[in-house]
Design a protein around this motif. Structure first.
Motif, PDB file in Angstrom:
ATOM      1  N   TRP A 273      52.505  31.726  42.884  1.00 47.34           N
ATOM      2  CA  TRP A 273      53.668  32.595  43.047  1.00 47.34           C
ATOM      3  C   TRP A 273      53.601  33.848  42.181  1.00 47.34           C
ATOM      4  O   TRP A 273      54.543  34.623  42.145  1.00 47.34           O
ATOM      5  CB  TRP A 273      54.948  31.815  42.744  1.00 47.34           C
ATOM      6  CG  TRP A 273      55.005  30.511  43.483  1.00 47.34           C
ATOM      7  CD1 TRP A 273      55.076  29.271  42.938  1.00 47.34           C
ATOM      8  CD2 TRP A 273      54.959  30.324  44.898  1.00 47.34           C
ATOM      9  NE1 TRP A 273      55.076  28.317  43.919  1.00 47.34           N
ATOM     10  CE2 TRP A 273      55.012  28.931  45.133  1.00 47.34           C
ATOM     11  CE3 TRP A 273      54.869  31.188  45.997  1.00 47.34           C
ATOM     12  CZ2 TRP A 273      54.981  28.382  46.414  1.00 47.34           C
ATOM     13  CZ3 TRP A 273      54.838  30.639  47.268  1.00 47.34           C
ATOM     14  CH2 TRP A 273      54.899  29.265  47.467  1.00 47.34           C
ATOM     15  N   GLY A 274      52.496  34.062  41.499  1.00 45.14           N
ATOM     16  CA  GLY A 274      52.370  35.228  40.637  1.00 45.14           C
ATOM     17  C   GLY A 274      51.515  36.332  41.237  1.00 45.14           C
ATOM     18  O   GLY A 274      50.894  36.174  42.296  1.00 45.14           O
ATOM     19  N   ALA A 275      51.462  37.451  40.542  1.00 46.42           N
ATOM     20  CA  ALA A 275      50.696  38.613  41.017  1.00 46.42           C
ATOM     21  C   ALA A 275      49.198  38.338  41.036  1.00 46.42           C
ATOM     22  O   ALA A 275      48.441  39.008  41.746  1.00 46.42           O
ATOM     23  CB  ALA A 275      50.999  39.817  40.139  1.00 46.42           C
ATOM     24  N   GLU A 299      53.212  43.580  47.089  1.00 42.44           N
ATOM     25  CA  GLU A 299      53.854  43.863  45.808  1.00 42.44           C
ATOM     26  C   GLU A 299      52.831  43.883  44.670  1.00 42.44           C
ATOM     27  O   GLU A 299      52.983  44.600  43.681  1.00 42.44           O
ATOM     28  CB  GLU A 299      54.932  42.805  45.537  1.00 42.44           C
ATOM     29  CG  GLU A 299      55.720  43.022  44.269  1.00 42.44           C
ATOM     30  CD  GLU A 299      56.830  44.041  44.410  1.00 42.44           C
ATOM     31  OE1 GLU A 299      57.463  44.350  43.394  1.00 42.44           O
ATOM     32  OE2 GLU A 299      57.053  44.525  45.545  1.00 42.44           O
ATOM     33  N   ALA A 300      51.772  43.071  44.812  1.00 42.85           N
ATOM     34  CA  ALA A 300      50.722  42.990  43.796  1.00 42.85           C
ATOM     35  C   ALA A 300      49.751  44.171  43.851  1.00 42.85           C
ATOM     36  O   ALA A 300      48.864  44.282  43.009  1.00 42.85           O
ATOM     37  CB  ALA A 300      49.953  41.680  43.948  1.00 42.85           C
ATOM     38  N   LYS A 301      49.902  45.043  44.858  1.00 39.32           N
ATOM     39  CA  LYS A 301      49.071  46.238  45.014  1.00 39.32           C
ATOM     40  C   LYS A 301      47.569  45.911  45.022  1.00 39.32           C
ATOM     41  O   LYS A 301      46.809  46.344  44.147  1.00 39.32           O
ATOM     42  CB  LYS A 301      49.390  47.269  43.922  1.00 39.32           C
ATOM     43  CG  LYS A 301      50.817  47.798  43.999  1.00 39.32           C
ATOM     44  CD  LYS A 301      51.097  48.807  42.909  1.00 39.32           C
ATOM     45  CE  LYS A 301      52.422  49.526  43.109  1.00 39.32           C
ATOM     46  NZ  LYS A 301      53.560  48.646  43.426  1.00 39.32           N
ATOM     47  N   PRO A 302      47.123  45.159  46.009  1.00 35.95           N
ATOM     48  CA  PRO A 302      45.700  44.795  46.084  1.00 35.95           C
ATOM     49  C   PRO A 302      44.817  46.001  46.377  1.00 35.95           C
ATOM     50  O   PRO A 302      45.288  47.002  46.934  1.00 35.95           O
ATOM     51  CB  PRO A 302      45.662  43.796  47.238  1.00 35.95           C
ATOM     52  CG  PRO A 302      46.802  44.210  48.120  1.00 35.95           C
ATOM     53  CD  PRO A 302      47.884  44.663  47.173  1.00 35.95           C
ATOM     54  N   GLU A 303      43.569  45.890  46.026  1.00 34.12           N
ATOM     55  CA  GLU A 303      42.619  46.981  46.240  1.00 34.12           C
ATOM     56  C   GLU A 303      41.916  46.849  47.586  1.00 34.12           C
ATOM     57  O   GLU A 303      40.756  47.214  47.729  1.00 34.12           O
ATOM     58  CB  GLU A 303      41.597  46.994  45.099  1.00 34.12           C
ATOM     59  CG  GLU A 303      42.224  47.260  43.737  1.00 34.12           C
ATOM     60  CD  GLU A 303      41.202  47.250  42.615  1.00 34.12           C
ATOM     61  OE1 GLU A 303      40.004  46.976  42.901  1.00 34.12           O
ATOM     62  OE2 GLU A 303      41.576  47.512  41.457  1.00 34.12           O
TER      63      GLU A 303
END
Length: 447
Positions: A273-275, A299-303
């Motif tokens: 449940w975390g980034a 929301e985690a802004k993946p690359e």
């Protein structure tokens, strides 16, 4: 774009555990046909629900406000953040402060709610309102809201499971489209796996049953199994779908490095449940997950660019590609309530009024739970989210059936899955027979 919905996501993680909560004392309430209150007169009802995040609570408040505007004589006292344990205690106790209407995240408890008499049978209410549930709700949702003919619950938004994939990793591996069949899925998982030392730089897919949402029931949803026969006995040793599902999963575990190597890698990965979830970080290239993962991943802004597709199906069911496993939130009316007609008006509004369902789905980014809402032009969503809408509306999608002892049988199956994938159990046929016998024993004791 969907935002992070923490407690909606947590409901899946807690589903099996919550289903073990005891509902041992039957409630002595009336069936829907016996309700005698007059909802046209001024009255107040209590509605207990499990949502707790600020945006969710706001959405529930808006949903109830719409109902009160349409039904000015019925006032609703809303109580949030209620677990099934608290709901069960209140349903047994009754009283003026007890809920008239409840909602639960745990579909596994429907069998207990129905068989104990804690919630009223809604069939008479649907008939009186001239609403056909079979034509209103998708098949899996109809199935997980009833038990042995008793429709004591009704769908209140849903969850659908699909496949998330890393488009950048796919391109590097020369994979142009997401896999549709299990053999293609297996091949892609191996292509996407990059080893590093005794571990992995990138794992194509985490197949282990401890791998977040990779539970047995979520896998088996693609195999369309029949969990119980016509006599209510466990069918897992007879239906070849189970043997096939366990076999293919175990083969994938072995081909991707083996159970122990995969478990060592999993122990180094971030929280579900975390980034730092391993799909967000690119450590795992494909992920089995629910519709909420899209918002959490963005929301985690993946690359990398995130792709979404249905989960692959067994090769001999290629024509059913597009189906998936479905679960969701349920609503029901307390048998101890003396205001069941007014309660029905709220339940009917929340679950069958198309604009109400669509508005609530938009607000908390869940899958709508009626055919009309799934097709509504008022739905607002990231285009990729449509994958989950299509899965929910697919006639071949499946769920797990209600049982008198809740989700205990699913825990039993999952435990066998742990033993089989790890090598602790080596005889699959014998293990399935033993597991089926345990399920039958547990159900007999519960009855």
């Amino acid at each position: 774009m969907p935002e992070v919905i923490p407690s909606i996501a947590r409901k899946t993680a807690f589903a099996l555990t919550a289903s073990l909560a005891l509902l041992t004392t039957a409630c002595t309430g009336q069936s829907g046909s016996g309700a005698s209150d007059d909802p046209s007169k001024d009255t107040t009802i209590n509605f207990w629900h499990a949502w707790s995040a600020p945006n969710e609570v706001k959405a529930v408040t808006s949903l109830v406000a719409g109902f009160e505007q349409a039904h000015p004589h019925i006032h609703v006292n809303v109580v949030g953040n209620m677990t099934d344990d608290k709901i069960n205690q209140a349903l047994r106790a009754g009283g003026d402060k007890a809920p008239d209407v409840i909602s639960s995240f745990t579909t596994n408890n429907v069998g207990r709610f129905c068989s104990s008499g804690a919630l009223v049978d809604l069939n008479p209410f649907f008939k009186r309102s001239d609403i056909d549930p079979e034509k209103t709700f998708p098949k899996p949702m109809n199935e997980y809201t009833r038990f042995e003919g008793n429709r004591c619950a009704v769908p209140l938004l849903g969850d659908a499971y699909g496949l998330y994939y890393n488009k950048t990793a796919f391109a590097k591996a020369g994979i142009k489209t997401p896999p549709k069949t299990w053999s293609a899925f297996e091949a892609d998982a191996k292509k996407l796996t990059i080893t590093r030392g005794d571990g992995y730089q990138q794992l194509g897919f985490m197949p282990n049953y401890h791998g977040w949402e990779s539970t047995t029931e979520h896998y088996f949803g693609q195999f369309s199994p029949t969990y119980f026969d016509q006599d209510g006995k466990s069918n897992i040793a007879k239906d070849p779908a189970f043997e096939k599902g366990f076999t293919l999963q175990k083969k994938l575990v072995d081909e991707l490095g083996g159970f122990r190597k995969l478990e060592r890698f999993r122990a180094t990965l971030g929280d579900e449940w975390g980034a730092k979830h391993p799909f967000h970080t690119g450590q795992v290239a494909m992920q089995l997950d629910g519709e909420w993962r899209l918002g959490m991943a963005e929301e985690a802004k993946p690359e990398f660019e995130i792709g979404v597709a249905p989960l692959p199906v067994p090769d001999d069911q290629a024509d059913q590609y597009g189906k998936g496993y479905i679960t969701g939130t349920i609503a029901g009316i307390a048998a101890t309530s003396h205001k069941q007609n007014a309660a029905w008006e709220l339940v009917k509004y929340m679950t069958t009024d198309t604009d109400a369902v669509v508005g609530f789905a938009n607000d908390i980014h869940n899958v709508p739970s009626t055919f009309a809402a799934l097709k509504s032009p008022k739905l607002k969503y990231d285009p990729r989210f449509k994958t989950f809408l299509d899965i929910a509306g697919n006639p071949n999608s499946t769920s797990t059936p209600a049982s008198v002892n809740g989700g205990v049988y699913l825990v039993t199956i999952q435990q066998f899955g742990y033993d089989y994938e790890s090598g602790k159990a080596t005889d699959l046929k014998a293990g399935l027979k033993k597991t089926a016998a345990q399920i039958d024993t547990d159900i007999a004791q519960a009855q």
